[in-house]
Scaffold this motif. Structure first.
Motif, short mmCIF file in Angstrom:
data_model
loop_
_atom_site.label_atom_id
_atom_site.label_comp_id
_atom_site.label_asym_id
_atom_site.label_seq_id
_atom_site.Cartn_x
_atom_site.Cartn_y
_atom_site.Cartn_z
N ALA A 1 -3.26 4.55 -1.06
CA ALA A 1 -3.30 4.98 0.33
C ALA A 1 -3.83 3.89 1.24
N GLY A 2 -4.87 3.20 0.79
CA GLY A 2 -5.43 2.12 1.60
C GLY A 2 -4.45 0.97 1.77
N PHE A 3 -3.70 0.69 0.71
CA PHE A 3 -2.69 -0.37 0.79
C PHE A 3 -1.60 0.01 1.79
N ALA A 4 -1.10 1.22 1.70
CA ALA A 4 -0.04 1.66 2.61
C ALA A 4 -0.52 1.61 4.06
N ALA A 5 -1.76 2.00 4.30
CA ALA A 5 -2.30 1.96 5.66
C ALA A 5 -2.43 0.54 6.16
N ALA A 6 -2.88 -0.37 5.29
CA ALA A 6 -3.02 -1.77 5.69
C ALA A 6 -1.66 -2.39 6.00
N VAL A 7 -0.66 -2.07 5.19
CA VAL A 7 0.69 -2.60 5.43
C VAL A 7 1.24 -2.06 6.75
N ALA A 8 1.01 -0.79 7.02
CA ALA A 8 1.48 -0.22 8.28
C ALA A 8 0.84 -0.93 9.47
N ARG A 9 -0.46 -1.20 9.37
CA ARG A 9 -1.13 -1.93 10.45
C ARG A 9 -0.58 -3.35 10.57
N LEU A 10 -0.36 -3.99 9.44
CA LEU A 10 0.22 -5.33 9.44
C LEU A 10 1.58 -5.33 10.14
N ARG A 11 2.44 -4.37 9.80
CA ARG A 11 3.77 -4.31 10.40
C ARG A 11 3.70 -4.03 11.89
N SER A 12 2.65 -3.36 12.32
CA SER A 12 2.54 -3.03 13.74
C SER A 12 2.28 -4.26 14.61
N PHE A 13 1.86 -5.35 13.99
CA PHE A 13 1.55 -6.57 14.74
C PHE A 13 2.75 -7.50 14.89
N GLY A 14 3.87 -7.19 14.30
CA GLY A 14 5.04 -8.04 14.44
C GLY A 14 6.10 -7.68 13.42
N ASP A 15 7.30 -8.23 13.60
CA ASP A 15 8.41 -7.88 12.73
C ASP A 15 8.88 -9.05 11.89
N ARG A 16 8.05 -10.12 11.75
CA ARG A 16 8.42 -11.20 10.85
C ARG A 16 8.46 -10.68 9.42
N PRO A 17 9.46 -11.11 8.64
CA PRO A 17 9.50 -10.68 7.23
C PRO A 17 8.32 -11.27 6.47
N ILE A 18 7.60 -10.44 5.72
CA ILE A 18 6.44 -10.91 4.98
C ILE A 18 6.31 -10.10 3.70
N LYS A 19 6.12 -10.80 2.60
CA LYS A 19 5.95 -10.15 1.30
C LYS A 19 4.53 -9.62 1.19
N VAL A 20 4.36 -8.39 0.74
CA VAL A 20 3.04 -7.76 0.72
C VAL A 20 2.60 -7.47 -0.71
N GLY A 21 1.33 -7.73 -0.96
CA GLY A 21 0.78 -7.50 -2.29
C GLY A 21 -0.72 -7.34 -2.23
N THR A 22 -1.32 -7.22 -3.41
CA THR A 22 -2.75 -7.00 -3.47
C THR A 22 -3.30 -7.55 -4.79
N ARG A 23 -4.65 -7.58 -4.86
CA ARG A 23 -5.35 -8.05 -6.05
C ARG A 23 -6.11 -6.91 -6.69
N LEU A 24 -6.08 -6.89 -8.02
CA LEU A 24 -6.84 -5.94 -8.83
C LEU A 24 -7.80 -6.70 -9.72
N ASP A 25 -8.82 -6.01 -10.20
CA ASP A 25 -9.80 -6.62 -11.08
C ASP A 25 -9.90 -5.84 -12.38
N TRP A 26 -9.70 -6.55 -13.50
CA TRP A 26 -9.98 -5.97 -14.81
C TRP A 26 -11.00 -6.86 -15.49
N SER A 27 -12.26 -6.63 -15.17
CA SER A 27 -13.34 -7.44 -15.73
C SER A 27 -14.12 -6.70 -16.80
N ALA A 28 -13.88 -5.39 -16.93
CA ALA A 28 -14.60 -4.61 -17.93
C ALA A 28 -13.84 -3.32 -18.19
N GLY A 29 -14.12 -2.72 -19.35
CA GLY A 29 -13.55 -1.42 -19.66
C GLY A 29 -12.15 -1.50 -20.22
#
Length: 260
Positions: free
Chosen positions: A188-216
């Protein structure tokens, strides 16, 4: 199809450089698309879980690119307002040419106030300096005159990746970025961030994120990754812990994620 990416461990001053080569080759063989390196010039505390970048990332990319053939390398993220944009552009364009056009220049404004003071950069001006520097780099990459001759000219696009989830970072990504990378977001947070990003312009931009697997166990990380893909992530960069655990985890995550 989502591109799997790896964040290489660079937090231990005792790690031999060959470990980075080993991890980069393993990631390339498994089909990861990009390997990222962190950046801190002069942090106020020891390198470790908070501060990464023992080996300077742009220099390290040159070393790793010479030992691989397909995987892209990028900075996640280079703290641009601590550096000359002209030097960064020259370094990145040189690496791009020497690596066979396999470089992504990931940029951020930085967050460690004490580190800015240590390198005599003004923390309060970092946003303005980042934007001004990105404009310079974009001009140089696209062949616009900045008062001198810029070489090597790009034969293929050199993507700019902008990191961060604040409003200024998203606005910056919309204006200058070819790629954007968030951090610490659920679906949900990712989708909201992308929506805000898109609201600032219509340049094509690839969207992604980082995850952490440091334990467990890996299953929660794989589940989180799939949730992010469902939310529209086109790239997934995963940090796999320290150099002792990363090799096994790079393989395990790939196998579990691609099996689903």
């Amino acid at each position: 199809m989502v591109e799997l990416q790896v964040v290489l461990p660079d937090e231990s001053a005792t790690m031999p450089p060959e470990r980075l080569v080993e991890l980069a080759i393993a990631a390339e063989d498994l089909g990861y698309g990009t390997a990222w390196l962190p950046d801190h010039l002069l942090p106020p505390g020891e390198f470790g879980s908070t501060y990464g970048g023992v080996y300077e990332p742009l220099v390290t990319i040159g070393y790793l690119a010479a030992r691989t053939s397909r995987i892209r390398f990028g900075t996640s993220v280079l703290v641009l307002p601590m550096r000359s944009p002209y030097v960064v552009a020259k370094q990145a364009a040189t690496l791009h040419r020497l690596s066979g056009e396999r470089v992504v220049l990931g940029i951020g404004a930085g967050w460690a106030k004490a580190e800015f003071a240590a390198v005599e950069a003004v923390f309060e001006e970092r946003g303005r300096r980042t934007d001004e520097s990105l404009a310079i780099i974009r001009d140089l990459f696209e062949g616009r005159d900045r008062g001198g001759v810029f070489e090597p000219k790009l034969r293929a696009p050199l993507p700019l990746m902008i990191g961060g989830t604040t409003v200024p970072a998203l606005r910056r990504a919309a204006r200058y970025g070819d790629e954007w990378q968030g951090l610490g977001l659920d679906g949900a947070g990712f989708a909201a961030a992308v929506a805000r990003l898109r609201s600032f312009g219509d340049r094509p931009i690839k969207v992604g994120t980082r995850l952490d697997w440091s334990a467990g166990d890996p299953e929660p990380v794989v589940a989180a990754a799939r949730e992010l893909v469902d939310a529209g992530a086109e790239t997934l960069a995963v940090s796999f812990g320290d150099e002792q655990t990363a090799l096994d985890r790079i393989t395990r995550f790939h196998d579990l994620f691609t099996a689903g």
